[in-house]
Design an enzyme around this catalytic site. Structure first.
Site, PDB file in Angstrom:
ATOM      1  N   ASN A  11      28.575  17.173  15.174  1.00 19.11           N
ATOM      2  CA  ASN A  11      28.351  17.569  13.830  1.00 19.11           C
ATOM      3  C   ASN A  11      27.255  18.464  13.999  1.00 19.11           C
ATOM      4  OD1 ASN A  11      28.320  18.120  11.183  1.00 19.11           O
ATOM      5  ND2 ASN A  11      27.817  15.940  10.657  1.00 19.11           N
ATOM      6  N   LYS A  60      26.284  20.355  11.469  1.00 22.15           N
ATOM      7  CA  LYS A  60      25.586  20.320  10.177  1.00 22.15           C
ATOM      8  C   LYS A  60      25.328  21.813   9.802  1.00 22.15           C
ATOM      9  CE  LYS A  60      24.234  15.511  10.455  1.00 22.15           C
ATOM     10  NZ  LYS A  60      23.210  14.308  10.007  1.00 22.15           N
ATOM     11  N   HIS A  63      30.862  11.860   5.152  1.00 22.99           N
ATOM     12  CA  HIS A  63      29.505  11.688   5.838  1.00 22.99           C
ATOM     13  C   HIS A  63      28.530  11.042   4.575  1.00 22.99           C
ATOM     14  CE1 HIS A  63      25.906  12.862   7.856  1.00 22.99           C
ATOM     15  NE2 HIS A  63      26.602  12.759   9.045  1.00 22.99           N
ATOM     16  N   GLU A 107      25.678  12.286   4.074  1.00 21.91           N
ATOM     17  CA  GLU A 107      24.978  13.244   3.154  1.00 21.91           C
ATOM     18  C   GLU A 107      25.738  13.736   2.197  1.00 21.91           C
ATOM     19  OE1 GLU A 107      22.987  14.113   7.511  1.00 21.91           O
ATOM     20  OE2 GLU A 107      24.345  15.618   6.815  1.00 21.91           O
ATOM     21  N   GLU A 125      28.440   4.967  10.543  1.00 24.06           N
ATOM     22  CA  GLU A 125      27.293   5.704  10.809  1.00 24.06           C
ATOM     23  C   GLU A 125      26.263   4.991   9.722  1.00 24.06           C
ATOM     24  OE1 GLU A 125      27.337  10.086  12.252  1.00 24.06           O
ATOM     25  OE2 GLU A 125      28.143   9.782  10.286  1.00 24.06           O
ATOM     26  N   GLY A 170      19.407  10.621  11.875  1.00 28.52           N
ATOM     27  CA  GLY A 170      18.315  11.373  11.988  1.00 28.52           C
ATOM     28  C   GLY A 170      16.832  10.761  11.811  1.00 28.52           C
ATOM     29  N   SER A 218      21.554   8.837  15.247  1.00 30.09           N
ATOM     30  CA  SER A 218      20.583   9.160  16.421  1.00 30.09           C
ATOM     31  C   SER A 218      21.006   8.618  17.726  1.00 30.09           C
ATOM     32  CB  SER A 218      19.433   8.380  16.127  1.00 30.09           C
ATOM     33  OG  SER A 218      18.669   8.605  14.663  1.00 30.09           O
TER      34      SER A 218
END
Length: 310
Positions: A66, A68, A150, A152, A220, A226, A266
């Site tokens: 991904n 992003k 996701h 985000e 996730e 991250g 990560s």
């Protein structure tokens, strides 16, 4: 369950029923700072039922990258060159998800060995929806997959479970594969609510998707995305087992066995081999490390660790 039509107003209410973020003062760093401000070195385990038994997937290893909101034409050209020249294990499905504006560039130059995913799609047929990308447009570009749910999109944009489920159902009904993301916040895990959260997110998909044949579940944990804090192999395996058990009890044993459950958070070239050894980790959804061709290749090739472990 088939997709049912709803009015635009009801779709938007379902999908975005949260206070609108103040984008004028928003930065991605400030979001993740707030999410991870209380991150500890050890993360408590979720409460687990003793009746859950591991049941590994029978499907092919799957690794998605991904990208992003990253990249330029030049940097993406270099990344594609690195991936095209990498030696990749043959028994892995590999997918990359570039930003929308670079999909055509990637599709026209990347090896056929790697399929293309979008990072999002609209909940229905295209039309007067400013800024959105329709499934039909993605298919026109040769896109095979889409990432939905996701964290985000959930926690920054404010998409809710039911809205994400509808997006997945529509994409599947139109022939796209769906990488269906789920995962808990740090506060959920520390309150012992990991399973409650991921099961509720799973149910939102299960209530509406027409079939599980073309779905990959990506677990996730938000606290690991991250941050450099990756779930231990045992923590990830525990949740993956629980996800598969939920599918067995609430969908079917066949779906539980065939559906790939991949890990994201990560993942990098240094930890992927140990994670891959776990029986119920069927691959990875990779963020930052997927922007580095050689490292992404290492993650893809971590499938060899699963073969050894088997």
């Amino acid at each position: 369950m088939a997709v049912t039509s709803t009015s635009l107003s009801s779709q938007l209410y379902i999908g975005l029923h949260r206070p609108t973020p103040k984008f004028e003062s928003f930065t991605s760093q400030s979001f993740f700072d707030s999410v991870h401000s209380n991150l500890r070195l050890s993360v408590s385990a979720p409460k687990r039922s003793s009746s859950i038994v591991a049941m590994a997937s029978s499907a092919k290893f799957f690794v998605g990258g991904n990208w992003k909101c990253n990249g330029t034409k030049d940097s993406i050209s270099k990344l594609i060159n690195d991936l095209n020249s990498a030696k990749l294990e043959p028994d892995v499905d590999v997918v990359v998800a570039p930003p929308f504006v670079y999909i055509d560039q990637v599709k026209s130059s990347i090896t056929d060995r790697i399929e293309i995913s979008a990072q999002n799609s609209w909940v229905g047929k295209g039309g007067a929806f400013t800024g959105e990308i329709s499934v039909e447009q993605l298919k026109d570009l040769g896109v095979k997959w889409v990432i939905l749910g996701h964290s985000e999109r959930r926690h920054v944009i404010g998409e809710k479970d039911e809205f994400i489920g509808k997006k997945a159902a529509y994409a599947l009904s139109e022939g796209l594969g769906v990488i269906a993301c789920i995962g808990e916040l740090l506060e959920d895990r520390e309150a012992g609510k990991t399973f409650d959260v991921v099961f509720e997110q799973l149910k939102a998909y299960a209530d509406v998707v027409p079939s599980w044949d073309n779905i990959v579940i990506a677990y996730e944990p938000v606290w690991a995305i991250g941050t450099g804090k990756v779930a231990t192999p045992q923590q990830a395996q525990e949740v993956h087992v629980a996800i598969r058990d939920w599918l067995k009890k609430n969908v079917s044993p066949e779906v539980a066995s065939k559906t790939r459950v991949i890990y994201g958070g990560s993942v990098n070239g240094g930890n992927s081999a140990e994670l891959a050894k776990e029986e119920d980790i069927d691959g990875f959804l990779v963020g930052g490390a997927s922007l580095k061709g050689p490292e992404f290749a290492t993650i893809i090739n971590s499938v060899t660790s699963k073969k050894v472990a088997a």
